[in-house]
Every structure is written in structure tokens, then in C-alpha cells.
Design an enzyme around this catalytic site. Structure first.
Site, PDB file in Angstrom:
ATOM      1  N   GLU A   1      40.713  45.228  41.850  1.00  0.00           N
ATOM      2  CA  GLU A   1      40.140  44.500  42.980  1.00  0.00           C
ATOM      3  C   GLU A   1      41.011  44.704  44.214  1.00  0.00           C
ATOM      4  O   GLU A   1      42.215  44.454  44.168  1.00  0.00           O
ATOM      5  CB  GLU A   1      40.038  43.008  42.650  1.00  0.00           C
ATOM      6  CG  GLU A   1      39.152  42.707  41.445  1.00  0.00           C
ATOM      7  CD  GLU A   1      39.048  41.218  41.159  1.00  0.00           C
ATOM      8  OE1 GLU A   1      39.646  40.418  41.926  1.00  0.00           O
ATOM      9  OE2 GLU A   1      38.371  40.847  40.183  1.00  0.00           O
TER      10      GLU A   1
ATOM     11  N   ASN B   1      44.467  42.735  40.669  1.00  0.00           N
ATOM     12  CA  ASN B   1      44.507  42.815  42.126  1.00  0.00           C
ATOM     13  C   ASN B   1      45.410  43.965  42.550  1.00  0.00           C
ATOM     14  O   ASN B   1      46.517  44.127  42.032  1.00  0.00           O
ATOM     15  CB  ASN B   1      45.028  41.493  42.703  1.00  0.00           C
ATOM     16  CG  ASN B   1      44.025  40.370  42.510  1.00  0.00           C
ATOM     17  OD1 ASN B   1      42.985  40.348  43.138  1.00  0.00           O
ATOM     18  ND2 ASN B   1      44.330  39.437  41.623  1.00  0.00           N
TER      19      ASN B   1
ATOM     20  N   GLU C   1      32.588  34.297  43.809  1.00  0.00           N
ATOM     21  CA  GLU C   1      33.846  33.585  43.580  1.00  0.00           C
ATOM     22  C   GLU C   1      33.730  32.113  43.977  1.00  0.00           C
ATOM     23  O   GLU C   1      32.899  31.735  44.793  1.00  0.00           O
ATOM     24  CB  GLU C   1      34.967  34.221  44.419  1.00  0.00           C
ATOM     25  CG  GLU C   1      35.291  35.658  44.079  1.00  0.00           C
ATOM     26  CD  GLU C   1      36.477  36.163  44.877  1.00  0.00           C
ATOM     27  OE1 GLU C   1      37.598  36.120  44.355  1.00  0.00           O
ATOM     28  OE2 GLU C   1      36.281  36.586  46.034  1.00  0.00           O
TER      29      GLU C   1
ATOM     30  N   GLU D   1      40.054  37.878  35.360  1.00  0.00           N
ATOM     31  CA  GLU D   1      40.900  38.346  36.455  1.00  0.00           C
ATOM     32  C   GLU D   1      42.337  38.053  36.076  1.00  0.00           C
ATOM     33  O   GLU D   1      42.664  36.941  35.663  1.00  0.00           O
ATOM     34  CB  GLU D   1      40.551  37.646  37.762  1.00  0.00           C
ATOM     35  CG  GLU D   1      41.426  38.113  38.936  1.00  0.00           C
ATOM     36  CD  GLU D   1      41.059  37.450  40.252  1.00  0.00           C
ATOM     37  OE1 GLU D   1      41.745  37.734  41.262  1.00  0.00           O
ATOM     38  OE2 GLU D   1      40.108  36.649  40.283  1.00  0.00           O
TER      39      GLU D   1
ATOM     40  N   ASP E   1      37.241  42.816  46.919  1.00  0.00           N
ATOM     41  CA  ASP E   1      37.501  41.384  46.745  1.00  0.00           C
ATOM     42  C   ASP E   1      37.339  40.648  48.076  1.00  0.00           C
ATOM     43  O   ASP E   1      37.548  41.224  49.146  1.00  0.00           O
ATOM     44  CB  ASP E   1      38.922  41.198  46.204  1.00  0.00           C
ATOM     45  CG  ASP E   1      39.145  39.827  45.600  1.00  0.00           C
ATOM     46  OD1 ASP E   1      38.160  39.070  45.439  1.00  0.00           O
ATOM     47  OD2 ASP E   1      40.303  39.496  45.295  1.00  0.00           O
TER      48      ASP E   1
END
Length: 402
Positions: free
Chosen positions: A267, A235, A354, A177, A297
Site C-alpha cells: 500500500e 505500507n 477504510e 494490513e 492508500d
């Protein structure tokens, strides 16, 4: 026992239990431990001594209870992190977790009652190891100025950092990420909390994304030369989908790096997706047409719409870390994780868990059938140079286990 540079406030109305908590924290090495029998007294203590790092907080008590105390300190900056210590039922404590989050406080953990040193000690270490903790200074609590952030963007001080994603069953690194850190020439590494709201307010999120894409795809190519194929996850905010040039610019950046869209994941948090306009949906479809993966997410943190999940072209679910934090003590969380795994399989979507922070959590998730995850148990965010050094070391460590 080494001294820990921590200031802790114990909020507990039961005299004996308060004494146990205070002595336990001192035995664990906390530098300063304060105590209060209810919320009003706790506020008086804070006004007298100044901010504390952690408040170990009971919820149900005579006088001002823990909920009222949390409401009062939520916006004050007097408490940095909360540890809940309560005998209330697990479902009520989980509701309090949401309250803590909505108040802008960091929930460090929920230890229940009675207190145990072996449960409390890892939470203290977690606080000390947190990147946010390292950055908590008077100079960085306030948002940076627009001028400073714009200059940082132009001078490439905003750098991509990377947190690996893992196959829980094999230990293989399957992607990263892409996060952001400000490498300030004087103040060092600065948290996104200081500059990200400024970027949002000034409409600079697209510019940051494109800069990060260039940085990450260059690193991806270097990693590929060393034998590591990494999917890069970025993101993306729902508001950015309204930019008609977003997908064409991403496509041009991919072409410049000779990289297929399949090597990228975007995400998006579920909030804001429920009423996404046609232009946003078109952007999502175009990203998928380019081969990019789309991930929802923090799934479960907002008001999930299963109907919308079926309508939108996502192929990955990232389950919110809150479900993992209370996995060991809350049967409902195990049920949610199992149900999400089943939902993902039915819809043909992969599920990423996560916030994995302990071996116990990892083993329970494996038992539930989880495959993909990320969290501090595996790796913390790191810069590109550190990532390239870390990957072969991780491979070598995995080989030794086989």
C-alpha cells in the site's frame, strides 16, 4: 452513569447551547467539563487548567472564532481531539475537517447541531478505546531517541500487528494490513507516532519492512495450517521505491518462506506518486511482475490524479476513511464513494473502504455496493498470537449467523 476519565472543553458562544452541552457531557459521565464563550477565553481556560482530552468546538462566533482557536492549539499539545459542533453547511464543515487534519489535530467527530447524547456518547467511547489515547503520556509524546529506536529494531522489539480486512457482504476475513508496534520491555506497547518518524529520518524504513515481512510471512504460514488464507498488506513509502535492491530483497524473502508474491499487497499513499521517477515506476512494475498486488492508500486524501491512476500499475484503491466518517450527513461523500466504486470497476481495480466504525456506516456502504472494507467495527489491530486465536472465533461467530 460510570465516571469517564475525560477532561472536555466546550467552546460555544450561545449561552443556552453551551449549558446544554456542558450538562450533557456531565450526564454522560465526563469527569471534568470546562466551558468558554469564544476562542480567546478558551485559550485562557487551557492556560489555567492545562491540557484537555477533547474540545467540543463551535466554529462561527463573535470574538475569536473556532477556526482561529484551532490554529492556536494545533501545535500546542493542549488539546488531543476535536469534536466539531456547528450549524454551518456540510461542505464548509468538511473543509474544516481538512484544516483540523493539516493542523495535526485528531478529529474525533462532527456532531452538527443540535447536540444529541446518543451521537456524542459513541465519540467519547471511541476516544477512550483509541490506542493513541492509551499511549498519551508525558513519556511518549516526544519522539524516541535514535539510539533507542535502533536498539529496538536490532532486539526485535518492533513487532508486526495486524488489522483484518473483510468482505462486507459475507463477513469473510480476506486479509490483514500489517502495522507496527514497539513492545518496550518497560513502557509496554508504544505508538508508531513515537518511533516511525525516527525510522524515516534515519533511513531505516527498508530494514523495518524486511523485518515485518519475515514476521508476517511466518504468521501467514501458521494461519494457512489452520485453514486461513490471508493476504498480507504492507505500507510502503514512495521514497523506498528508489532503492534498487528493494524488489530483489522482497523476492528473496518470499523464496525463503516458499510464499508466492500473490499473497502480498503493498500500500502506497497517493501523495508522492504524481511525479514518481522512472526508478520508482520500475520497482512498481517489478512488484507486479512478482505477483504482488499494489494498492493506492488513503485515496482522495491528497490531490488525486486520475491520469496517473491510469498510468501506474495499481490494482487496488483504498478510499480514505474521511469519506466514511461523514457518510451519514454528507451527500457528497456518498457520491464520492459511488464514483470511486464505479471507477474501480471500470479500471479493473478492487476498492477497499477504510475507517468503518459503526453498523449504520456498514449498512450504507453495502447499499452503495461496497464489497471490501476494514475498520474498528470489524476488528482492531492485534498481535500475531491474538490474530491466530481470533480467526477461528470469528469463523464460529459467522457460522452462527448463517
Amino acid at each position: 452513569m460510570p465516571s469517564l476519565p475525560l477532561r472536555v472543553l466546550v467552546l460555544e458562544d450561545h449561552t443556552f447551547q453551551r449549558s446544554v452541552a456542558v450538562n450533557m457531557l456531565r450526564s454522560l459521565g465526563c469527569r471534568e467539563v470546562f466551558e468558554a464563550s469564544d476562542g480567546a477565553q478558551a485559550l485562557d481556560v487551557l492556560n489555567a487548567i492545562g491540557p484537555v482530552d477533547i474540545a467540543l468546538c463551535d466554529l462561527q462566533m463573535e470574538g475569536m472564532d473556532g477556526l482561529a482557536f484551532l490554529q492556536r492549539v494545533g501545535a500546542s499539545g493542549q488539546v488531543k481531539s476535536i469534536i466539531i459542533s456547528s450549524s454551518l453547511s456540510a461542505d464548509l464543515r468538511r473543509a474544516v475537517h481538512q484544516i483540523v487534519s493539516l493542523l495535526g489535530l485528531e478529529l474525533l467527530g462532527d456532531v452538527g447541531k443540535p447536540l444529541h447524547a446518543q451521537v456524542l456518547a459513541p465519540l467519547l467511547k471511541k476516544y477512550l478505546d483509541s490506542p493513541v489515547t492509551e499511549l498519551w503520556t508525558a513519556a511518549t509524546v516526544a519522539l524516541a531517541s535514535e539510539e533507542a529506536v535502533r536498539r529496538a529494531l536490532v532486539e526485535q522489539q518492533l513487532q508486526a500487528w495486524y488489522q483484518p480486512k473483510f468482505n462486507l457482504q459475507t463477513g469473510e476475513v480476506c486479509g490483514v494490513e500489517v502495522l507496527c508496534r514497539w513492545l518496550h520491555p518497560i513502557n509496554g506497547v508504544i505508538s508508531p507516532a513515537v518511533f516511525m518518524p525516527v525510522l524515516e529520518r534515519c533511513g531505516l524504513m527498508d530494514e523495518l519492512l524486511f523485518v515485518q515481512l519475515d514476521q508476517a510471512l511466518s504468521l501467514q504460514q501458521l494461519a494457512r495450517h489452520h485453514g486461513f488464507a490471508l493476504n498480507m498488506a504492507f505500507n510502503l513509502q514512495t521514497a523506498q521505491l528508489a532503492n534498487g535492491e528493494l524488489t530483489s530483497t522482497i523476492k528473496a524473502i518470499l523464496a525463503r518462506h516458499a510464499t508466492p508474491g500473490a499473497s502480498l499487497t503493498f500500500e502506497l499513499t497517493e501523495s508522492g506518486l504524481l511525479e514518481a521517477p522512472a526508478t520508482s515506476l520500475e520497482s512498481l512494475v517489478r512488484l507486479r511482475m512478482m505477483g504482488c498486488r499494489l494498492s493506492i492508500d488513503d485515496f482522495g486524501a491528497g490531490f488525486s490524479s486520475l491520469q496517473r491512476l491510469c498510468q501506474l500499475p495499481f490494482n487496488e484503491i483504498k478510499l480514505d476513511a474521511e469519506f466514511v466518517r461523514t457518510l451519514e450527513h454528507e451527500p457528497r461523500c456518498r457520491a464520492v464513494i459511488s464514483s470511486t466504486l464505479a471507477l474501480g470497476e471500470t479500471l479493473g481495480m478492487s476498492v477497499v473502504i477504510e475507517g468503518i466504525e459503526t453498523e449504520a456506516q456498514c449498512q450504507q456502504l453495502l447499499a452503495l455496493g461496497c464489497t471490501l472494507g476494514q475498520g474498528y467495527w470489524y476488528a482492531r489491530p492485534m498481535n500475531g498470537e491474538d490474530l491466530l486465536r481470533w480467526l477461528p472465533l470469528r469463523d464460529a461467530a459467522q457460522a452462527l449467523k448463517l
